[in-house]
Design a protein around this motif. Structure first.
Motif, short mmCIF file in Angstrom:
data_model
loop_
_atom_site.label_atom_id
_atom_site.label_comp_id
_atom_site.label_asym_id
_atom_site.label_seq_id
_atom_site.Cartn_x
_atom_site.Cartn_y
_atom_site.Cartn_z
N ALA A 53 0.76 -1.25 -0.11
CA ALA A 53 0.03 -0.08 0.09
C ALA A 53 0.90 1.19 0.03
O ALA A 53 0.46 2.24 -0.77
N VAL A 54 1.89 1.28 0.78
CA VAL A 54 2.66 2.60 0.98
C VAL A 54 3.57 2.54 -0.51
O VAL A 54 4.03 3.66 -0.59
N ARG A 55 3.95 1.38 -0.97
CA ARG A 55 4.70 1.80 -2.31
C ARG A 55 3.61 2.21 -3.31
O ARG A 55 4.38 3.23 -3.98
N ILE A 66 -2.82 8.62 5.83
CA ILE A 66 -3.92 8.98 6.77
C ILE A 66 -4.51 7.51 6.72
O ILE A 66 -4.70 6.86 5.77
N THR A 67 -4.59 7.08 8.00
CA THR A 67 -5.40 6.01 8.07
C THR A 67 -6.30 5.94 9.53
O THR A 67 -6.13 6.84 10.30
N CYS A 68 -6.93 4.68 9.82
CA CYS A 68 -7.76 4.83 10.90
C CYS A 68 -7.71 3.34 11.67
O CYS A 68 -7.32 2.47 11.06
N TYR A 147 -2.53 10.15 1.04
CA TYR A 147 -2.85 8.98 0.57
C TYR A 147 -3.75 7.99 1.74
O TYR A 147 -3.21 8.16 2.95
N ILE A 148 -4.89 7.85 1.23
CA ILE A 148 -5.75 7.18 2.49
C ILE A 148 -5.54 5.74 2.64
O ILE A 148 -5.74 5.08 1.41
N ILE A 149 -5.36 4.96 3.58
CA ILE A 149 -5.23 3.57 3.68
C ILE A 149 -6.56 3.13 4.73
O ILE A 149 -6.48 3.85 5.73
N PRO A 150 -7.29 2.08 4.20
CA PRO A 150 -8.29 1.79 5.00
C PRO A 150 -8.02 1.32 6.38
O PRO A 150 -6.54 0.75 6.31
N MET A 151 -9.10 0.84 7.07
CA MET A 151 -8.72 0.21 8.22
C MET A 151 -7.97 -1.16 7.92
O MET A 151 -8.48 -1.82 7.01
N GLY A 152 -6.76 -1.13 8.77
CA GLY A 152 -6.27 -2.69 8.47
C GLY A 152 -5.50 -2.74 7.13
O GLY A 152 -4.98 -3.99 6.86
N ALA A 153 -5.72 -1.81 6.14
CA ALA A 153 -4.93 -1.81 5.10
C ALA A 153 -5.75 -2.97 4.22
O ALA A 153 -4.96 -3.59 3.37
N SER A 154 -7.03 -3.08 4.64
CA SER A 154 -7.66 -4.19 3.93
C SER A 154 -8.51 -3.72 2.73
O SER A 154 -9.63 -3.37 2.49
N GLY A 188 -10.53 -9.48 11.25
CA GLY A 188 -10.73 -8.46 11.92
C GLY A 188 -11.16 -7.24 10.95
O GLY A 188 -12.08 -6.57 11.18
N SER A 189 -10.62 -7.34 9.94
CA SER A 189 -10.96 -6.44 8.80
C SER A 189 -11.09 -6.81 7.46
O SER A 189 -11.43 -6.43 6.54
#
Length: 327
Positions: A53-55, A66-68, A147-154, A188-189
């Motif tokens: 994701a970060v790549r 940004i994530t949660c 860049y938004i990463i969703p919960m758990g990078a899922s 979990g996600s």
């Protein structure tokens, strides 16, 4: 299976160990993959997802993540650490209150200098996507490219981390001379399970991938997983067509609720620690391993011989409430 480029932050491959005394007790060959040992501040399963994701974020010229997650989110902590490793800024939206104890992952988020917004549970559960989008717009006004990463990078790109983990497991099977006929992970996600299932399917591996959900219910996650398969295929170029009934998520082990522990779970984690020198966390792996053991006793795994449990980490999530229940 074609996978895009990724970063290499995690200590891989993670080792596989046999839980000898638990195996003897249950009459099954039970092994554990130590994804809790992927690193220190980045430890756990989330880093496999973040490598992809970060790549993507960096390749798109982004400079702010940004994530949660929950107040003790392993994913949020790992995201903050990765951001700092790359010289990026990071904004965490955490489900919690101003009186939340400054300990565990929340403390590490602060140490890493993450910008943190605490959101009450009801608002978080109903509006988290809008909250992160509004933060993104505000940061763009300040000249950042977030860049938004969703919960758990899922999501599709994050789940690639566990598609790749399947290839790692297959290689280790050859080294160890073992064939796992069941692979078990916490849900979990959804991203870790979806990646494992997708990779197992694409590789035409005959293991059954089981998930044990620690929040919501199996029906909810089956729908999430089907959506994630489509997201994964955008990156791999290979669609899979799976019937919902063939997704094996074992319900019934949420206990008192997400991140809430009961005495049976804590007693089990304590027993396993003394039996195998293995420490699980109360939010994810403790509930899931408890569920696995209960399902073995019920006969769910009667047709399986060699079971591999994915230890997804989370040791920083032991809060004062859970600790107080250890007798």
């Amino acid at each position: 299976m074609r996978l895009p480029e990724k970063f290499n932050f995690a200590n891989l491959p993670t080792k596989i160990e046999k839980l000898s005394r638990l195996s003897e007790e249950l009459g099954k060959e039970i092994y554990i993959k130590r994804d809790d040992q992927t690193g220190g501040e980045i430890s756990g399963n989330k880093i496999r997802k973040l490598e992809y994701a970060v790549r993507e974020a960096i390749d798109n010229g982004c400079n702010y993540l940004i994530t949660c997650g929950g107040i003790q989110s392993n994913h949020a902590r790992a995201t903050a650490a990765v951001a700092r490793k790359l010289g990026m800024e990071v904004y965490l939206v955490l489900r919690g209150n101003q009186d939340s104890e400054l300990e565990g992952n929340y403390f590490l988020d602060k140490i890493l200098g993450a910008k943190i917004k605490l959101v009450a549970p009801e608002e978080f559960n109903s509006h988290i996507e809008n909250i992160m989008e509004n933060i993104k717009k505000e940061l763009e006004k300040e000249g950042y490219k977030p860049y938004i990463i969703p919960m758990g990078a899922s999501n599709g790109v994050g789940s690639l981390g566990y598609c790749a983990a399947v290839e790692e497991i297959l290689s280790q099977e050859k080294e160890l001379g073992i064939k796992f006929d069941a692979i078990v992970s916490t849900v979990g996600s959804g991203g870790t399970y979806a990646g494992l299932y997708y990779g197992n399917y694409i590789k035409d591996n005959n293991a059954v991938v089981y998930g044990i959900n620690i929040c919501d219910d199996a029906e909810y996650f089956k729908n999430i997983v089907l959506k994630l398969f489509k997201g994964i295929s955008i990156y791999t170029g290979e669609e899979i067509h799976v019937d919902k009934k063939d997704i094996d998520i074992l319900d019934g082990y949420i206990g008192s609720g997400y991140a809430l522990s009961n005495e049976n779970e804590i007693e089990f984690i304590h027993k396993l620690a003394k039996l195998e020198g293995l420490i699980l966390d109360p939010v994810y792996t403790g509930k899931a391993m408890y569920g696995l053991v209960e399902e073995i006793k019920k006969g769910t795994f009667d047709n399986h011989k060699n079971i591999l449990f994915i230890h997804t980490g989370g040791i920083f999530g032991w809060n004062s409430v859970a600790r107080s229940m250890v007798k």
